[in-house]
Design an enzyme around this catalytic site. Structure first.
Site, PDB file in Angstrom:
ATOM      1  N   SER A 142      -9.990  -6.560  -6.242  1.00  0.00           N
ATOM      2  CA  SER A 142     -10.101  -6.462  -5.215  1.00  0.00           C
ATOM      3  C   SER A 142     -11.769  -6.581  -4.669  1.00  0.00           C
ATOM      4  O   SER A 142     -13.562  -6.117  -6.313  1.00  0.00           O
ATOM      5  CB  SER A 142     -10.142  -4.703  -4.345  1.00  0.00           C
ATOM      6  OG  SER A 142     -11.521  -4.659  -3.742  1.00  0.00           O
ATOM      7  N   TYR A 178     -10.759   4.501  -4.555  1.00  0.00           N
ATOM      8  CA  TYR A 178      -9.779   3.616  -4.371  1.00  0.00           C
ATOM      9  C   TYR A 178     -10.301   2.723  -5.395  1.00  0.00           C
ATOM     10  O   TYR A 178     -10.396   2.089  -6.533  1.00  0.00           O
ATOM     11  CB  TYR A 178      -9.375   2.874  -2.950  1.00  0.00           C
ATOM     12  CG  TYR A 178      -8.866   1.842  -2.946  1.00  0.00           C
ATOM     13  CD1 TYR A 178      -8.111   1.872  -3.614  1.00  0.00           C
ATOM     14  CD2 TYR A 178      -9.833   0.659  -2.979  1.00  0.00           C
ATOM     15  CE1 TYR A 178      -7.364   0.363  -3.681  1.00  0.00           C
ATOM     16  CE2 TYR A 178      -9.469  -0.814  -3.021  1.00  0.00           C
ATOM     17  CZ  TYR A 178      -8.029  -0.655  -2.812  1.00  0.00           C
ATOM     18  OH  TYR A 178      -7.414  -1.860  -3.380  1.00  0.00           O
ATOM     19  N   LYS A 180      -9.885   0.416  -9.459  1.00  0.00           N
ATOM     20  CA  LYS A 180      -9.979  -1.384  -9.786  1.00  0.00           C
ATOM     21  C   LYS A 180     -10.637  -1.080 -10.370  1.00  0.00           C
ATOM     22  O   LYS A 180     -10.602  -1.799 -11.969  1.00  0.00           O
ATOM     23  CB  LYS A 180     -10.209  -1.634  -8.466  1.00  0.00           C
ATOM     24  CG  LYS A 180      -8.677  -1.782  -7.301  1.00  0.00           C
ATOM     25  CD  LYS A 180      -8.230  -2.453  -7.910  1.00  0.00           C
ATOM     26  CE  LYS A 180      -6.569  -2.711  -6.724  1.00  0.00           C
ATOM     27  NZ  LYS A 180      -5.560  -2.190  -6.872  1.00  0.00           N
TER      28      LYS A 180
HETATM   29  P1  NAD Z   1       0.652  -2.487   0.092  1.00  0.00           P
HETATM   30  O1  NAD Z   1       0.311  -1.391   0.670  1.00  0.00           O
HETATM   31  O2  NAD Z   1       0.979  -3.135   2.043  1.00  0.00           O
HETATM   32  O3  NAD Z   1       1.384  -2.731  -0.498  1.00  0.00           O
HETATM   33  C1  NAD Z   1       2.200  -2.122  -1.832  1.00  0.00           C
HETATM   34  C2  NAD Z   1       3.387  -1.763  -2.788  1.00  0.00           C
HETATM   35  O4  NAD Z   1       3.675  -1.317  -3.278  1.00  0.00           O
HETATM   36  C3  NAD Z   1       4.045  -1.340  -1.475  1.00  0.00           C
HETATM   37  O5  NAD Z   1       5.180  -1.425  -1.027  1.00  0.00           O
HETATM   38  C4  NAD Z   1       4.385   0.389  -1.851  1.00  0.00           C
HETATM   39  O6  NAD Z   1       5.676   1.127  -1.369  1.00  0.00           O
HETATM   40  C5  NAD Z   1       4.258  -0.129  -3.476  1.00  0.00           C
HETATM   41  N1  NAD Z   1       3.690   0.770  -4.580  1.00  0.00           N
HETATM   42  C6  NAD Z   1       2.520   1.467  -4.516  1.00  0.00           C
HETATM   43  N2  NAD Z   1       2.905   2.276  -5.552  1.00  0.00           N
HETATM   44  C7  NAD Z   1       3.950   2.115  -6.138  1.00  0.00           C
HETATM   45  C8  NAD Z   1       4.778   2.696  -7.525  1.00  0.00           C
HETATM   46  N3  NAD Z   1       3.539   3.462  -7.916  1.00  0.00           N
HETATM   47  N4  NAD Z   1       6.180   2.394  -7.422  1.00  0.00           N
HETATM   48  C9  NAD Z   1       5.869   1.176  -7.302  1.00  0.00           C
HETATM   49  N5  NAD Z   1       6.106   0.525  -6.332  1.00  0.00           N
HETATM   50  C10 NAD Z   1       4.439   1.437  -5.744  1.00  0.00           C
HETATM   51  O7  NAD Z   1      -0.866  -3.275  -0.197  1.00  0.00           O
HETATM   52  P2  NAD Z   1      -0.762  -4.775  -0.168  1.00  0.00           P
HETATM   53  O8  NAD Z   1      -2.222  -5.079   0.595  1.00  0.00           O
HETATM   54  O9  NAD Z   1       0.218  -5.448  -0.468  1.00  0.00           O
HETATM   55  O10 NAD Z   1      -1.948  -4.580  -1.903  1.00  0.00           O
HETATM   56  C11 NAD Z   1      -1.117  -4.952  -3.039  1.00  0.00           C
HETATM   57  C12 NAD Z   1      -2.577  -5.125  -3.754  1.00  0.00           C
HETATM   58  O11 NAD Z   1      -3.242  -6.117  -3.805  1.00  0.00           O
HETATM   59  C13 NAD Z   1      -2.958  -3.220  -4.117  1.00  0.00           C
HETATM   60  O12 NAD Z   1      -2.615  -3.550  -5.422  1.00  0.00           O
HETATM   61  C14 NAD Z   1      -4.041  -3.273  -3.819  1.00  0.00           C
HETATM   62  O13 NAD Z   1      -5.217  -2.640  -3.893  1.00  0.00           O
HETATM   63  C15 NAD Z   1      -4.578  -4.723  -3.476  1.00  0.00           C
HETATM   64  N6  NAD Z   1      -5.923  -5.282  -3.113  1.00  0.00           N
HETATM   65  C16 NAD Z   1      -5.511  -5.002  -1.140  1.00  0.00           C
HETATM   66  C17 NAD Z   1      -6.348  -5.854  -0.146  1.00  0.00           C
HETATM   67  C18 NAD Z   1      -5.771  -5.874   1.138  1.00  0.00           C
HETATM   68  O14 NAD Z   1      -6.554  -5.081   1.873  1.00  0.00           O
HETATM   69  N7  NAD Z   1      -4.535  -5.167   1.792  1.00  0.00           N
HETATM   70  C19 NAD Z   1      -7.395  -6.200  -0.525  1.00  0.00           C
HETATM   71  C20 NAD Z   1      -7.425  -6.201  -2.478  1.00  0.00           C
HETATM   72  C21 NAD Z   1      -6.886  -5.768  -3.368  1.00  0.00           C
HETATM   73  C1  WQD Z   2     -13.825  -4.903   8.320  1.00  0.00           C
HETATM   74  C2  WQD Z   2     -14.818  -4.797   9.220  1.00  0.00           C
HETATM   75  C3  WQD Z   2     -15.743  -2.747   9.474  1.00  0.00           C
HETATM   76  C4  WQD Z   2     -11.718  -0.737  10.945  1.00  0.00           C
HETATM   77  C5  WQD Z   2     -11.539  -2.446   2.567  1.00  0.00           C
HETATM   78  C6  WQD Z   2     -11.789  -2.203   1.515  1.00  0.00           C
HETATM   79  C7  WQD Z   2     -11.621  -2.813   0.490  1.00  0.00           C
HETATM   80  C8  WQD Z   2      -9.920  -3.629   0.939  1.00  0.00           C
HETATM   81  C9  WQD Z   2     -10.022  -4.240   1.983  1.00  0.00           C
HETATM   82  C10 WQD Z   2      -8.763  -3.001  -0.958  1.00  0.00           C
HETATM   83  C11 WQD Z   2     -15.975  -3.949   8.395  1.00  0.00           C
HETATM   84  C12 WQD Z   2     -14.932  -3.483  10.881  1.00  0.00           C
HETATM   85  C13 WQD Z   2     -13.164  -2.279  10.293  1.00  0.00           C
HETATM   86  C14 WQD Z   2     -12.413  -0.626  12.520  1.00  0.00           C
HETATM   87  C15 WQD Z   2     -14.435  -2.177  12.669  1.00  0.00           C
HETATM   88  N1  WQD Z   2      -9.038  -2.905   0.020  1.00  0.00           N
HETATM   89  N2  WQD Z   2     -14.088  -2.187  11.281  1.00  0.00           N
HETATM   90  N3  WQD Z   2     -13.340  -1.230  13.219  1.00  0.00           N
HETATM   91  O1  WQD Z   2     -14.049  -2.511   4.672  1.00  0.00           O
HETATM   92  O2  WQD Z   2     -14.114  -5.091   4.032  1.00  0.00           O
HETATM   93  O3  WQD Z   2     -12.637  -3.164   3.469  1.00  0.00           O
HETATM   94  O4  WQD Z   2     -10.463  -3.627   2.973  1.00  0.00           O
HETATM   95  O5  WQD Z   2      -9.136  -3.387  -1.906  1.00  0.00           O
HETATM   96  O6  WQD Z   2     -11.167  -2.388  -0.728  1.00  0.00           O
HETATM   97  O7  WQD Z   2     -12.484  -0.837   1.919  1.00  0.00           O
HETATM   98  O8  WQD Z   2     -12.218  -4.517   5.533  1.00  0.00           O
HETATM   99  O9  WQD Z   2     -10.989  -4.443   7.655  1.00  0.00           O
HETATM  100  O10 WQD Z   2     -11.691  -2.265   7.373  1.00  0.00           O
HETATM  101  O11 WQD Z   2     -13.520  -3.431   7.672  1.00  0.00           O
HETATM  102  O12 WQD Z   2     -15.495  -2.307  13.471  1.00  0.00           O
HETATM  103  O13 WQD Z   2     -11.246  -0.070  13.316  1.00  0.00           O
HETATM  104  O14 WQD Z   2     -14.665  -4.198  10.040  1.00  0.00           O
HETATM  105  O15 WQD Z   2     -16.517  -1.837   9.710  1.00  0.00           O
HETATM  106  O16 WQD Z   2     -16.967  -3.976   9.143  1.00  0.00           O
HETATM  107  P1  WQD Z   2     -12.832  -4.119   4.799  1.00  0.00           P
HETATM  108  P2  WQD Z   2     -11.801  -3.325   6.796  1.00  0.00           P
END
Ligand code: NAD
Ligand code: WQD
Length: 336
Positions: free
Chosen positions: A123, A147, A151
């Site tokens: 991430s 979190y 990562k």
């Molecule tokens: P999500 O929560 O929709 O998907 C994660 C899935 O993993 C879920 O279906 C959950 O049930 C499953 N899961 C969690 N723990 C588990 C375990 N111990 N065993 C089996 N299954 C398990 O999240 P997402 O948005 O699809 O994110 C996927 C990956 O990408 C994650 O590693 C997340 O940290 C990373 N990521 C997400 C974002 C984002 O903003 N969505 C940003 C950067 C990185």
């Molecule tokens: C985006 C912008 C907020 C909600 C997070 C995690 C990051 C990654 C992605 C997994 C910011 C603003 C948000 C609201 C708002 N996840 N905001 N009102 O913070 O960039 O990242 O998700 O890896 O680790 O920290 O994403 O969508 O929460 O926010 O004003 O109700 O929207 O302040 O500027 P962020 P976000």
């Protein structure tokens, strides 16, 4: 065959659809802690057959050994993790246990089964508050919450595993920026179980009338309109990034670390206005104080992914909002 942990989740489900459409066989593993098994049937409507998903946990070493023995798995895409930043502050042990211990259990099982190709979901959170923009892969790393630390720890574990057996592993650490949007069919999208913490799902629920008003966390940042700036990337583009990483890893042993972003900075207000255009609804909002831990601006230099993987994001924010809205308003889902 590719094992996809967390395959029923937001990014996992879209990546599995892309795998299916590329003719690549896969097996999903998910404990449904943050997803529902109903997604499988909807994925099936897109790809022509309901995908096989094992209900189970990546921390279950015996299950992993069994799956790696039973199926001809030669690569793993590891999405399974908990991802809510606020929850990670409240329950850090749960996050480290699920994310870090789960990844170690998976790597041990892979090593045992001689499967050494892994695509890992990292991430942009690992960059903390960047000193300059856009963010390159060589920027300093830091974390401000459990979190983010989980990562960073997993990234370190992967680097150490690669260093211990040089040339044996094929590992990609993909640093996603802000994944949003949904499948163009409207059948699959982000399905938050709680009040959405992320901007776009919250905006979508306001547009749908499920929530009355968006709180914008600060308009006094040093950005063009004062609101926070991010690099939003369509989940379908992200899914293609995983296929590109798998193709690259087939030819290249070692450790690959790349940003997956668009390189385009977008403010909260720009996103709100784009969603208003996409939905035809107005999005009431109020400006409130900054959210603790938020950075002012964060966007990628995505050129390494283009150079090494031949991958580039295709979709802009209007398309992201149109697809998110089609998913949110649910019409496609109700047409069987
Ligand atoms: P999500 O929560 O929709 O998907 C994660 C899935 O993993 C879920 O279906 C959950 O049930 C499953 N899961 C969690 N723990 C588990 C375990 N111990 N065993 C089996 N299954 C398990 O999240 P997402 O948005 O699809 O994110 C996927 C990956 O990408 C994650 O590693 C997340 O940290 C990373 N990521 C997400 C974002 C984002 O903003 N969505 C940003 C950067 C990185
Ligand atoms: C985006 C912008 C907020 C909600 C997070 C995690 C990051 C990654 C992605 C997994 C910011 C603003 C948000 C609201 C708002 N996840 N905001 N009102 O913070 O960039 O990242 O998700 O890896 O680790 O920290 O994403 O969508 O929460 O926010 O004003 O109700 O929207 O302040 O500027 P962020 P976000």
């Amino acid at each position: 065959m590719i094992l996809v942990t967390g395959g029923a989740g937001f990014i996992g489900s879209h990546t599995c659809i892309a795998l299916a459409q590329a003719g690549l066989p896969f097996l999903m593993l998910d404990n449904f802690s943050n997803s529902r098994c109903s997604v499988l049937e909807r994925m099936g409507r897109i790809i022509g057959a309901v995908p096989v998903c094992i209900e189970g946990d990546v921390r279950d070493a015996a299950l992993l050994a069994q799956l790696l023995a039973q199926y001809p798995i030669n690569a793993v895409i590891h999405f399974a993790a908990l991802k809510a930043v606020g929850q990670s502050v409240a329950t850090p042990l749960r996050y480290y246990e699920n994310n870090v211990a789960g990844t170690i259990t998976l790597l041990q099982a892979m090593q045992q089964a001689q499967v050494r190709t892994l695509v890992f979901s990292s991430s942009a959170t690992v960059y903390g508050e960047p000193a300059t923009l856009p963010i390159g892969e060589d920027f300093p790393l830091s974390a401000t919450n459990p979190y983010g630390w989980s990562k960073l720890m997993m990234e370190q574990v992967l680097a150490d595993v690669d260093a211990a057996e040089p040339g044996q592993w094929h590992i990609a650490r993909l640093r996603y920026f802000n994944p949003v949007g949904a499948h163009e069919s409207g059948l699959v999208g982000e399905d938050p179980q709680d009040v959405p913490g992320n901007l776009l799902p919250y905006v979508a629920q306001v547009a749908a009338g499920q929530r009355s008003c968006l709180s914008i966390y600060g308009n006094d940042y040093p950005t063009p309109d004062g609101t926070g700036v991010r690099d939003y990337i369509h989940v379908a583009d992200l899914a293609q990034g995983h296929l590109a990483a798998l193709r690259y890893l087939r030819q290249h042993p070692g450790l690959l670390t790349v940003n997956l972003g668009t390189g385009r900075p977008v403010s909260v207000l720009e996103m709100v206005h784009s969603f208003e255009r996409a939905s035809g609804r107005s999005i009431p909002y109020q400006i409130v104080g900054r959210r603790p831990g938020d950075v002012a601006q964060c966007w990628a230099n995505p050129s390494l992914a283009q150079q090494l993987l031949g991958w580039k994001a295709q979709h802009g924010i209007d398309r992201m909002c149109q697809d998110a809205w089609r998913w949110q308003n649910g019409e496609a889902r109700s047409v069987a």
